[in-house]
Enzyme design. Structure first.
Site, PDB file in Angstrom:
ATOM      1  N   GLY A  22       1.369  -0.973  -0.712  1.00 18.47           N
ATOM      2  CA  GLY A  22      -0.158   0.387   0.081  1.00 18.47           C
ATOM      3  C   GLY A  22       1.255   1.445  -0.136  1.00 18.47           C
ATOM      4  O   GLY A  22       1.720   1.316   0.163  1.00 18.47           O
ATOM      5  N   ASN A  23       0.209   1.924  -0.542  1.00 13.64           N
ATOM      6  CA  ASN A  23       1.245   3.795  -0.593  1.00 13.64           C
ATOM      7  C   ASN A  23       1.817   4.039   1.013  1.00 13.64           C
ATOM      8  O   ASN A  23       2.781   4.389   0.857  1.00 13.64           O
ATOM      9  CB  ASN A  23      -0.200   4.524  -0.257  1.00 13.64           C
ATOM     10  CG  ASN A  23      -0.765   4.277  -2.286  1.00 13.64           C
ATOM     11  OD1 ASN A  23       0.097   4.133  -3.097  1.00 13.64           O
ATOM     12  ND2 ASN A  23      -1.639   5.071  -2.376  1.00 13.64           N
ATOM     13  N   ASP A  42      -0.804   4.300  12.405  1.00 11.89           N
ATOM     14  CA  ASP A  42      -1.953   3.275  11.624  1.00 11.89           C
ATOM     15  C   ASP A  42      -3.117   3.155  12.881  1.00 11.89           C
ATOM     16  O   ASP A  42      -2.881   2.795  13.555  1.00 11.89           O
ATOM     17  CB  ASP A  42      -1.697   2.272  11.519  1.00 11.89           C
ATOM     18  CG  ASP A  42      -2.813   1.381  10.093  1.00 11.89           C
ATOM     19  OD1 ASP A  42      -2.469   1.864   8.643  1.00 11.89           O
ATOM     20  OD2 ASP A  42      -3.854   1.085  10.684  1.00 11.89           O
ATOM     21  N   ASP A  68      -5.721   7.246  16.480  1.00 13.71           N
ATOM     22  CA  ASP A  68      -7.124   7.176  15.514  1.00 13.71           C
ATOM     23  C   ASP A  68      -7.509   8.669  14.749  1.00 13.71           C
ATOM     24  O   ASP A  68      -7.047   9.637  15.571  1.00 13.71           O
ATOM     25  CB  ASP A  68      -8.324   6.717  16.351  1.00 13.71           C
ATOM     26  CG  ASP A  68      -9.036   6.825  15.576  1.00 13.71           C
ATOM     27  OD1 ASP A  68      -9.470   7.151  14.185  1.00 13.71           O
ATOM     28  OD2 ASP A  68     -10.791   6.726  15.769  1.00 13.71           O
ATOM     29  N   TYR A 162     -15.844  11.132  -1.225  1.00 13.24           N
ATOM     30  CA  TYR A 162     -13.842  10.945  -1.769  1.00 13.24           C
ATOM     31  C   TYR A 162     -14.110  11.885  -2.820  1.00 13.24           C
ATOM     32  O   TYR A 162     -12.465  12.489  -2.229  1.00 13.24           O
ATOM     33  CB  TYR A 162     -13.986   9.727  -2.986  1.00 13.24           C
ATOM     34  CG  TYR A 162     -12.411   9.222  -2.392  1.00 13.24           C
ATOM     35  CD1 TYR A 162     -11.269   8.838  -1.205  1.00 13.24           C
ATOM     36  CD2 TYR A 162     -11.856   9.620  -4.122  1.00 13.24           C
ATOM     37  CE1 TYR A 162      -9.694   8.835  -1.666  1.00 13.24           C
ATOM     38  CE2 TYR A 162     -10.301   9.544  -3.752  1.00 13.24           C
ATOM     39  CZ  TYR A 162     -10.044   8.646  -2.921  1.00 13.24           C
ATOM     40  OH  TYR A 162      -8.203   8.577  -2.925  1.00 13.24           O
ATOM     41  N   THR A 197      -2.803  -1.184  -5.783  1.00 15.18           N
ATOM     42  CA  THR A 197      -2.816  -1.495  -4.556  1.00 15.18           C
ATOM     43  C   THR A 197      -3.465  -2.363  -3.986  1.00 15.18           C
ATOM     44  O   THR A 197      -4.855  -1.897  -4.125  1.00 15.18           O
ATOM     45  CB  THR A 197      -2.660   0.219  -3.834  1.00 15.18           C
ATOM     46  OG1 THR A 197      -4.377   0.305  -3.638  1.00 15.18           O
ATOM     47  CG2 THR A 197      -1.206   1.099  -4.569  1.00 15.18           C
ATOM     48  N   PRO A 198      -3.719  -2.589  -2.361  1.00 12.69           N
ATOM     49  CA  PRO A 198      -4.353  -3.524  -1.648  1.00 12.69           C
ATOM     50  C   PRO A 198      -6.232  -2.543  -2.226  1.00 12.69           C
ATOM     51  O   PRO A 198      -6.792  -3.334  -2.069  1.00 12.69           O
ATOM     52  CB  PRO A 198      -3.885  -3.806  -0.848  1.00 12.69           C
ATOM     53  CG  PRO A 198      -2.633  -4.228  -1.153  1.00 12.69           C
ATOM     54  CD  PRO A 198      -2.169  -3.103  -1.519  1.00 12.69           C
TER      55      PRO A 198
END
Length: 267
Positions: A22-23, A42, A68, A162, A197-198
């Site tokens: 992933g990025n 994360d 978070d 988005y 990516t995933p």
């Protein structure tokens, strides 16, 4: 060693379930390879720890941290931890973003809860991270803030939250660039195009009950450059350049990493 002795926070350094890298993880690894001490952040502590474990086989040092971005106090603790650990923060890279997994939809179908969730993660989280890192960077009179938006901010895109959040993220990053230029703080945003990516591929395959190969083929066909999607390493290399002293006179820019997608738009 373009980031030698730099301290970098990579927000969203874990990754979604699926194939490849992933990025966020790629950026954390590339920064570590180039000499930075990295805080891999994360909301899933296990994913952050996995990134840190990989990074520590290559670089100066990477620590995991669970935070978070939708909780301001959690963000504040992240900044406090980094300063206590290293005494400074040179780079903040905000790589968090959701769309399909947040139940994004068309303007006619979007729900209040989905819109609020996506905006909280994609935009408000970035604002809160920047809010709490700015005092540190102002004291230093130096710092780099990088955000990851999307070519979807400017391209035709079917889902509302988005697209709106990424367009707003560009505007916010430009605001930081000009308001804090006198403090020696640079702020730039990266606009990835279609990436293998995933999050981009595997999440869609699961959500729409389609094969990964079908999603890849469909997306590859839309890329002008070689009819092939980019990878997380393309984003990571762009982030490395913008974070490094090679980009010392660059601020307020939108850097497409998109295989020609934006220049392919009708004018």
């Amino acid at each position: 060693m373009r980031l030698n002795n730099k301290i970098a926070l990579v927000i969203g350094a874990g990754q979604s379930q699926g194939e490849g890298t992933g990025n966020g993880r790629a950026v954390a690894l590339r920064f570590a390879q180039e000499g930075a001490a990295v805080l891999a952040v994360d909301r899933d502590g296990g994913l952050a720890a996995a990134t840190a474990e990989i990074a520590n086989t290559h670089g100066r040092g990477c620590l995991p941290f669970e935070a978070d971005v939708t909780d301001e106090r959690s963000v504040e603790k992240m900044i406090e931890f980094a300063v206590a650990q290293w005494g400074r923060i040179d780079i903040l890279h905000y790589n968090v973003g959701i769309s399909v997994s947040g139940r994004d939809a068309s303007p006619e179908d979007i729900t209040e809860s989905a819109f609020d969730t996506i905006m909280a993660v994609n935009l408000r989280g970035a604002v809160m991270c920047v809010k709490h890192v700015l005092p540190v960077m102002r004291r230093q009179q130096d710092g780099v803030i990088l955000t990851v938006a999307s070519v979807s901010a400017w391209q035709r895109y079917p889902w509302v939250a988005y697209k709106a959040s990424k367009a707003a993220l560009i505007a916010f990053t430009q605001q930081i660039a000009i308001e804090y230029a006198a403090d020696g703080i640079r702020a730039n945003t990266i606009l990835p195009g279609l990436m293998n990516t995933p999050m981009a591929v595997d999440t869609r395959a699961r959500t729409f009950n389609r094969s990964r190969d079908d999603i890849v083929a469909e997306r590859d066909a839309r890329v002008p450059l070689r009819k092939k999607m980019g990878t997380a390493w393309d984003v990571a290399n762009a982030a490395l350049f913008l974070a490094s002293d090679e980009a010392a006179f660059i601020t307020g820019v939108e850097l497409p990493v998109d295989g020609g997608a934006l220049v392919n738009l009708p004018r």
